[in-house]
Enzyme design. Structure first.
Site, PDB file in Angstrom:
ATOM      1  N   LYS A 270     -12.823  -5.662  10.060  1.00 37.61           N
ATOM      2  CA  LYS A 270     -13.530  -4.721   9.173  1.00 37.61           C
ATOM      3  C   LYS A 270     -15.008  -4.602   9.572  1.00 37.61           C
ATOM      4  O   LYS A 270     -15.584  -3.512   9.512  1.00 37.61           O
ATOM      5  CB  LYS A 270     -13.398  -5.185   7.722  1.00 37.61           C
ATOM      6  CG  LYS A 270     -11.950  -5.068   7.199  1.00 37.61           C
ATOM      7  CD  LYS A 270     -11.807  -5.820   5.900  1.00 37.61           C
ATOM      8  CE  LYS A 270     -10.435  -5.616   5.277  1.00 37.61           C
ATOM      9  NZ  LYS A 270     -10.167  -6.571   4.178  1.00 37.61           N
TER      10      LYS A 270
ATOM     11  N   VAL B 260       0.830  -1.211   0.000  1.00 35.52           N
ATOM     12  CA  VAL B 260       0.000   0.000   0.000  1.00 35.52           C
ATOM     13  C   VAL B 260       0.868   1.266   0.000  1.00 35.52           C
ATOM     14  O   VAL B 260       0.602   2.210  -0.762  1.00 35.52           O
ATOM     15  CB  VAL B 260      -0.976   0.004   1.205  1.00 35.52           C
ATOM     16  CG1 VAL B 260      -1.887   1.219   1.144  1.00 35.52           C
ATOM     17  CG2 VAL B 260      -1.813  -1.267   1.230  1.00 35.52           C
TER      18      VAL B 260
ATOM     19  N   LYS C 159      -6.976  -1.874   9.708  1.00 41.93           N
ATOM     20  CA  LYS C 159      -8.229  -2.265  10.384  1.00 41.93           C
ATOM     21  C   LYS C 159      -7.976  -2.982  11.690  1.00 41.93           C
ATOM     22  O   LYS C 159      -8.784  -2.868  12.628  1.00 41.93           O
ATOM     23  CB  LYS C 159      -9.118  -3.113   9.471  1.00 41.93           C
ATOM     24  CG  LYS C 159      -8.442  -4.330   8.879  1.00 41.93           C
ATOM     25  CD  LYS C 159      -7.810  -4.022   7.553  1.00 41.93           C
ATOM     26  CE  LYS C 159      -6.871  -5.089   7.084  1.00 41.93           C
ATOM     27  NZ  LYS C 159      -6.558  -4.977   5.669  1.00 41.93           N
TER      28      LYS C 159
HETATM   29  P1  NAP Z   1       3.306  -4.794   3.611  1.00 38.83           P
HETATM   30  O1  NAP Z   1       3.357  -4.969   2.146  1.00 38.83           O
HETATM   31  O2  NAP Z   1       3.722  -5.909   4.484  1.00 38.83           O
HETATM   32  O3  NAP Z   1       4.188  -3.500   3.959  1.00 38.83           O
HETATM   33  C1  NAP Z   1       4.505  -3.103   5.264  1.00 38.83           C
HETATM   34  C2  NAP Z   1       5.530  -1.975   5.181  1.00 38.83           C
HETATM   35  O4  NAP Z   1       5.757  -1.467   6.484  1.00 38.83           O
HETATM   36  C3  NAP Z   1       6.884  -2.384   4.639  1.00 38.83           C
HETATM   37  O5  NAP Z   1       7.404  -1.354   3.845  1.00 38.83           O
HETATM   38  C4  NAP Z   1       7.748  -2.571   5.906  1.00 38.83           C
HETATM   39  O6  NAP Z   1       9.125  -2.224   5.702  1.00 38.83           O
HETATM   40  C5  NAP Z   1       7.139  -1.536   6.816  1.00 38.83           C
HETATM   41  N1  NAP Z   1       7.197  -1.935   8.220  1.00 38.83           N
HETATM   42  C6  NAP Z   1       6.509  -2.941   8.827  1.00 38.83           C
HETATM   43  N2  NAP Z   1       6.791  -2.968  10.142  1.00 38.83           N
HETATM   44  C7  NAP Z   1       7.653  -1.956  10.365  1.00 38.83           C
HETATM   45  C8  NAP Z   1       8.322  -1.466  11.510  1.00 38.83           C
HETATM   46  N3  NAP Z   1       8.134  -2.015  12.702  1.00 38.83           N
HETATM   47  N4  NAP Z   1       9.149  -0.412  11.377  1.00 38.83           N
HETATM   48  C9  NAP Z   1       9.352   0.151  10.164  1.00 38.83           C
HETATM   49  N5  NAP Z   1       8.748  -0.248   9.038  1.00 38.83           N
HETATM   50  C10 NAP Z   1       7.904  -1.301   9.140  1.00 38.83           C
HETATM   51  O7  NAP Z   1       1.841  -4.375   4.079  1.00 38.83           O
HETATM   52  P2  NAP Z   1       0.673  -3.785   3.164  1.00 38.83           P
HETATM   53  O8  NAP Z   1       0.000  -4.873   2.424  1.00 38.83           O
HETATM   54  O9  NAP Z   1       1.163  -2.581   2.438  1.00 38.83           O
HETATM   55  O10 NAP Z   1      -0.374  -3.328   4.295  1.00 38.83           O
HETATM   56  C11 NAP Z   1      -0.183  -2.147   5.040  1.00 38.83           C
HETATM   57  C12 NAP Z   1      -1.475  -1.858   5.826  1.00 38.83           C
HETATM   58  O11 NAP Z   1      -2.547  -1.664   4.918  1.00 38.83           O
HETATM   59  C13 NAP Z   1      -1.929  -3.000   6.735  1.00 38.83           C
HETATM   60  O12 NAP Z   1      -2.535  -2.449   7.867  1.00 38.83           O
HETATM   61  C14 NAP Z   1      -2.961  -3.727   5.885  1.00 38.83           C
HETATM   62  O13 NAP Z   1      -3.900  -4.438   6.668  1.00 38.83           O
HETATM   63  C15 NAP Z   1      -3.607  -2.562   5.186  1.00 38.83           C
HETATM   64  N6  NAP Z   1      -4.271  -2.873   3.922  1.00 38.83           N
HETATM   65  C16 NAP Z   1      -3.642  -3.611   2.990  1.00 38.83           C
HETATM   66  C17 NAP Z   1      -4.252  -3.838   1.761  1.00 38.83           C
HETATM   67  C18 NAP Z   1      -3.593  -4.656   0.683  1.00 38.83           C
HETATM   68  O14 NAP Z   1      -4.236  -4.908  -0.346  1.00 38.83           O
HETATM   69  N7  NAP Z   1      -2.350  -5.077   0.856  1.00 38.83           N
HETATM   70  C19 NAP Z   1      -5.514  -3.280   1.515  1.00 38.83           C
HETATM   71  C20 NAP Z   1      -6.134  -2.508   2.516  1.00 38.83           C
HETATM   72  C21 NAP Z   1      -5.494  -2.301   3.707  1.00 38.83           C
HETATM   73  P3  NAP Z   1      10.084  -3.019   4.675  1.00 38.83           P
HETATM   74  O15 NAP Z   1       9.549  -2.681   3.318  1.00 38.83           O
HETATM   75  O16 NAP Z   1      11.438  -2.481   4.905  1.00 38.83           O
HETATM   76  O17 NAP Z   1       9.903  -4.465   5.019  1.00 38.83           O
HETATM   77  N1  HSE Z   2      -5.808  -8.838   3.359  1.00 40.45           N
HETATM   78  C1  HSE Z   2      -6.883  -7.953   3.053  1.00 40.45           C
HETATM   79  C2  HSE Z   2      -7.849  -8.646   2.114  1.00 40.45           C
HETATM   80  C3  HSE Z   2      -6.350  -6.696   2.404  1.00 40.45           C
HETATM   81  O1  HSE Z   2      -7.480  -9.672   1.537  1.00 40.45           O
HETATM   82  O2  HSE Z   2      -8.970  -8.182   1.970  1.00 40.45           O
HETATM   83  C4  HSE Z   2      -7.411  -5.641   2.211  1.00 40.45           C
HETATM   84  O3  HSE Z   2      -7.840  -5.142   3.431  1.00 40.45           O
END
Ligand code: NAP
Ligand code: HSE
Length: 431
Positions: free
Chosen positions: A207, A16, A107
């Site tokens: 959610k 994201v 969430k």
């Molecule tokens: P992700 O791909 O795992 O990315 C997490 C990022 O945060 C990475 O850049 C990581 O650094 C950094 N990070 C994690 N822990 C950290 C810490 N303790 N200190 C510093 N940096 C840290 O996660 P994501 O899928 O983008 O999701 C992010 C949020 O959005 C979550 O809350 C998720 O539930 C929500 N969300 C995700 C989606 C989706 O489709 N993925 C949709 C809606 C909401 P590095 O890059 O260096 O590892």
């Molecule tokens: N892991 C979540 C999903 C990302 O699959 O819906 C979006 O919130």
């Protein structure tokens, strides 16, 4: 004083975070025009600055020190996209203490610590924006908060987890195995860091906490949600469901019953193939809302993924910038919600699908009918599916019954000598 530039600190540059960075490059001019100021990302917190990333980012923006963002007086907005609860909560609290507005897609954080954080934001004259926390790119938070705010909402029902919907779609339309479909969802960035959150229904329950809170103007506790994940779903369940005229979907359902309170459930269910939610495929999400003035409204679109989720985060950035410069936000209504009563799942009613293994011998159907009959559970359909080495697979669907009665019947069936094993129990949505 109106600020010409608003400086933003990004926590996280994963699926994201990188999506937000890309979107601000792609559509920056329009976003700035709508915000009425230049949005500038000043710093980005990551775990590993040396990591190879698909989005090219100026290395000078990256930091591993959260204080470079949280304590920087020039930064007005912190966008939390690291996920998880403990560190995220600490950082969001610290951001608010340092007079920064917060945008988050988290969430887990909102469902478990949202009330306290929103109260803190209110005390500080700030706000937390969380459009991306539910439904990825689908507008859901603002519609529930504002656009449908004049309605009494009786029910919300939806598919609000993209990963499980992707897996169930792949299994059902392409005959793919569960594990392979999960691996694809992970590779596409839909799944949570702990995919158990998706598969076991926790993500959808977080959610539902957020959506039900807004729909029913109530504080909703995660612990009050009944949760069943998709782990037990077998390709045969999907096949049999189709034969019976249904598909299998992970649903989140919130209802308000007059004088009884709220019913809050996340579970995989058989859904009629003719139901509009049955045609929500892959990572798409959809939410039905039944309001007493508006009638039925359905929201549909991509529920996960980099740019769809970034679309919601960037929209929040536009809102927060306008709020900073023009004070257009009118309070934090969530902080005023009381906690309504929650009805235990055993007192709710549903139709059920049951798949079991029985000895293939005379009288088995009769003993099943007796067990159900004794608990006043009426059967709608019963099928014998196959016989392997003297064991028959039996699939049956009940009419709508109280969950309590169904469970009592299930106990009786388990004690019936001819029944070898109960393989799966799923709820059935009738229309
Ligand atoms: P992700 O791909 O795992 O990315 C997490 C990022 O945060 C990475 O850049 C990581 O650094 C950094 N990070 C994690 N822990 C950290 C810490 N303790 N200190 C510093 N940096 C840290 O996660 P994501 O899928 O983008 O999701 C992010 C949020 O959005 C979550 O809350 C998720 O539930 C929500 N969300 C995700 C989606 C989706 O489709 N993925 C949709 C809606 C909401 P590095 O890059 O260096 O590892
Ligand atoms: N892991 C979540 C999903 C990302 O699959 O819906 C979006 O919130």
């Amino acid at each position: 004083m109106v600020k010409k530039t608003i400086k933003v600190g990004l926590l996280g540059l994963g699926t994201v975070g990188a999506g937000v960075y890309r979107l601000l490059q792609m559509n920056g001019a329009q976003i700035n025009r709508r915000a009425g100021a230049q949005i500038e990302i000043k710093k980005i917190l990551v775990r590993d600055p040396g990591k190879k990333r698909t989005t090219e980012v100026d290395a000078g923006l990256l930091t591993v020190n959260p204080r470079e963002i949280l304590h920087d007086p020039e930064i007005d907005v912190v966008v939390e996209l690291i996920g998880g609860v403990e560190e995220a909560r600490t950082y969001v609290e610290e951001a608010l203490q340092h007079k920064k507005f917060v945008v988050t897609a988290n969430k887990d954080l909102l469902a478990t610590a949202g009330t306290g954080l929103l109260q803190l934001a209110r005390e500080k004259g700030l706000n937390i924006y969380y459009e991306a926390s539910v439904g990825g790119g689908i507008p859901l938070i603002r519609p529930l908060k504002y656009c449908l705010g004049a309605n009494k909402i009786a029910r919300i029902m939806g598919i609000i987890n993209g990963t499980t919907n992707y897996i169930l779609t792949k299994m059902s339309l392409e005959g793919m195995e569960f594990e392979a479909a999960l691996a694809e969802a992970q590779a596409k960035g839909f799944a949570e860091q702990d995919p158990g959150n998706d598969l076991e229904g926790r993500d959808a329950a977080y959610k539902l906490c957020i959506l039900a809170g807004l729909a029913f103007s109530s504080r909703v506790r995660y612990e009050d949600i009944f949760i069943q994940g998709i782990g037990g779903i077998n390709k045969r369940d999907i096949l049999y469901a189709r034969e019976l005229g249904f598909t299998v979907k992970l649903l989140a359902v919130g209802e308000e019953f007059a004088e009884r309170g709220l019913a809050l459930r996340v579970y995989p269910a058989l859904l009629p193939l003719t139901h509009p939610l049955a045609s929500v495929f892959y990572e798409n999400n959809a939410l039905f809302v039944e309001g007493n003035a508006v009638g039925e409204v359905m929201f549909y679109g991509p529920g996960a993924g980099a740019l769809p989720t970034a679309s919601a985060v960037a929209a929040d950035l536009i809102a927060v910038v306008r709020n900073i410069n023009h004070r257009v936000e009118n309070g934090i209504m969530e902080a005023d919600f009381e906690q309504k009563n929650v009805v235990p799942v055993e007192s709710l009613s549903s139709a059920f699908y049951l798949r079991l293994q029985a000895q293939d011998e005379p009288g088995v159907f009769a003993s099943l009918a007796t067990a159900f009959g004794k608990e006043n559970v009426s059967l709608d359909q019963i099928l014998q599916k196959r016989n392997v080495a003297g064991t028959a697979e039996i699939v049956l669907v009940t009419h709508v019954v109280e969950e309590k009665s169904f469970n009592l019947a299930l106990n009786r069936i388990q004690k019936t000598p001819a029944i070898k094993r109960i393989d799966n129990v799923l709820r059935v949505i009738e229309s």
